[in-house]
Design a protein around this motif. Structure first.
Motif, PDB file in Angstrom:
ATOM      1  N   ARG A 144       0.831  -1.205   0.000  1.00  0.00           N
ATOM      2  CA  ARG A 144       0.000   0.000   0.000  1.00  0.00           C
ATOM      3  C   ARG A 144       0.867   1.257   0.000  1.00  0.00           C
ATOM      4  O   ARG A 144       0.570   2.232  -0.700  1.00  0.00           O
ATOM      5  N   ASP A 145       1.962   1.245   0.768  1.00  0.00           N
ATOM      6  CA  ASP A 145       2.871   2.388   0.790  1.00  0.00           C
ATOM      7  C   ASP A 145       3.511   2.605  -0.587  1.00  0.00           C
ATOM      8  O   ASP A 145       3.621   3.730  -1.056  1.00  0.00           O
ATOM      9  N   LEU A 146       3.921   1.529  -1.234  1.00  0.00           N
ATOM     10  CA  LEU A 146       4.500   1.642  -2.577  1.00  0.00           C
ATOM     11  C   LEU A 146       3.500   2.252  -3.562  1.00  0.00           C
ATOM     12  O   LEU A 146       3.854   3.112  -4.376  1.00  0.00           O
ATOM     13  N   VAL A 147       2.263   1.809  -3.483  1.00  0.00           N
ATOM     14  CA  VAL A 147       1.232   2.330  -4.389  1.00  0.00           C
ATOM     15  C   VAL A 147       0.983   3.812  -4.118  1.00  0.00           C
ATOM     16  O   VAL A 147       0.908   4.628  -5.045  1.00  0.00           O
ATOM     17  N   ARG A 148       0.904   4.207  -2.840  1.00  0.00           N
ATOM     18  CA  ARG A 148       0.706   5.624  -2.505  1.00  0.00           C
ATOM     19  C   ARG A 148       1.856   6.475  -3.038  1.00  0.00           C
ATOM     20  O   ARG A 148       1.639   7.534  -3.623  1.00  0.00           O
ATOM     21  N   ARG A 149       3.084   5.995  -2.844  1.00  0.00           N
ATOM     22  CA  ARG A 149       4.249   6.756  -3.328  1.00  0.00           C
ATOM     23  C   ARG A 149       4.265   6.867  -4.847  1.00  0.00           C
ATOM     24  O   ARG A 149       4.588   7.909  -5.400  1.00  0.00           O
ATOM     25  N   ASP A 150       3.924   5.782  -5.523  1.00  0.00           N
ATOM     26  CA  ASP A 150       3.899   5.801  -6.984  1.00  0.00           C
ATOM     27  C   ASP A 150       2.828   6.752  -7.498  1.00  0.00           C
ATOM     28  O   ASP A 150       3.055   7.512  -8.440  1.00  0.00           O
ATOM     29  N   ARG A 151       1.671   6.742  -6.859  1.00  0.00           N
ATOM     30  CA  ARG A 151       0.602   7.652  -7.271  1.00  0.00           C
ATOM     31  C   ARG A 151       1.016   9.105  -7.074  1.00  0.00           C
ATOM     32  O   ARG A 151       0.766   9.962  -7.927  1.00  0.00           O
ATOM     33  N   ALA A 152       1.674   9.388  -5.955  1.00  0.00           N
ATOM     34  CA  ALA A 152       2.138  10.759  -5.695  1.00  0.00           C
ATOM     35  C   ALA A 152       3.193  11.171  -6.714  1.00  0.00           C
ATOM     36  O   ALA A 152       3.176  12.283  -7.239  1.00  0.00           O
ATOM     37  N   ARG A 153       4.121  10.263  -7.007  1.00  0.00           N
ATOM     38  CA  ARG A 153       5.188  10.563  -7.971  1.00  0.00           C
ATOM     39  C   ARG A 153       4.607  10.820  -9.358  1.00  0.00           C
ATOM     40  O   ARG A 153       4.959  11.773 -10.029  1.00  0.00           O
ATOM     41  N   ARG A 154       3.691   9.977  -9.764  1.00  0.00           N
ATOM     42  CA  ARG A 154       3.102  10.135 -11.094  1.00  0.00           C
ATOM     43  C   ARG A 154       2.243  11.394 -11.193  1.00  0.00           C
ATOM     44  O   ARG A 154       2.119  11.976 -12.246  1.00  0.00           O
ATOM     45  N   GLY A 155       1.692  11.811 -10.085  1.00  0.00           N
ATOM     46  CA  GLY A 155       0.909  13.044 -10.081  1.00  0.00           C
ATOM     47  C   GLY A 155       1.770  14.270 -10.293  1.00  0.00           C
ATOM     48  O   GLY A 155       1.277  15.318 -10.695  1.00  0.00           O
ATOM     49  N   GLN A 156       3.075  14.148 -10.046  1.00  0.00           N
ATOM     50  CA  GLN A 156       3.999  15.274 -10.199  1.00  0.00           C
ATOM     51  C   GLN A 156       4.658  15.300 -11.569  1.00  0.00           C
ATOM     52  O   GLN A 156       5.345  16.246 -11.905  1.00  0.00           O
ATOM     53  N   GLU A 157       4.473  14.257 -12.356  1.00  0.00           N
ATOM     54  CA  GLU A 157       5.113  14.187 -13.663  1.00  0.00           C
ATOM     55  C   GLU A 157       4.410  15.111 -14.647  1.00  0.00           C
ATOM     56  O   GLU A 157       3.202  15.308 -14.608  1.00  0.00           O
ATOM     57  N   LEU A 158       5.199  15.664 -15.550  1.00  0.00           N
ATOM     58  CA  LEU A 158       4.646  16.498 -16.608  1.00  0.00           C
ATOM     59  C   LEU A 158       4.361  15.631 -17.829  1.00  0.00           C
ATOM     60  O   LEU A 158       5.096  14.690 -18.121  1.00  0.00           O
ATOM     61  N   THR A 159       3.319  15.976 -18.561  1.00  0.00           N
ATOM     62  CA  THR A 159       3.031  15.282 -19.805  1.00  0.00           C
ATOM     63  C   THR A 159       3.955  15.805 -20.892  1.00  0.00           C
ATOM     64  O   THR A 159       4.571  16.868 -20.754  1.00  0.00           O
ATOM     65  N   ILE A 160       4.029  15.090 -21.990  1.00  0.00           N
ATOM     66  CA  ILE A 160       4.847  15.525 -23.130  1.00  0.00           C
ATOM     67  C   ILE A 160       4.373  16.894 -23.615  1.00  0.00           C
ATOM     68  O   ILE A 160       5.191  17.765 -23.921  1.00  0.00           O
TER      69      ILE A 160
END
Length: 88
Positions: free
Chosen positions: A33-49
């Motif tokens: 669950r912690d890994l999923v939360r961290r991945d979701r947070a990280r992906r939310g900070q990514e910029l699109t092309i």
């Protein structure tokens, strides 16, 4: 709460069990669950092309800058430091 079965290679399973033994996590489910939360947070900070392309276009349209490389690096270091404080 839903249940999911996941197969892992032995080294990954051992890693998770070691984290639990250290007291980092209460269970394998807690770890995942912690890994999923961290991945979701990280992906939310990514910029699109498209966002990256717009940043480059804006930069090109702004013309030649007048700040020194030292000033730019100092600003970048401040920005990185601020991001680190926000995550803590």
């Amino acid at each position: 709460m839903a249940t999911m079965t996941v197969s892992l290679p032995d080294p990954m399973k051992e890693w998770i069990e070691a984290q639990i033994k250290k007291g980092e996590y209460a269970s394998a489910s807690d770890y995942v669950r912690d890994l999923v939360r961290r991945d979701r947070a990280r992906r939310g900070q990514e910029l699109t092309i498209e966002e990256l392309r717009q940043l480059v276009a804006d930069a090109r349209a702004s013309g030649i800058g007048t700040r020194s490389v030292d000033d730019l690096f100092a600003e970048a270091e401040r920005m990185v430091g601020a991001r680190g404080r926000l995550r803590e």
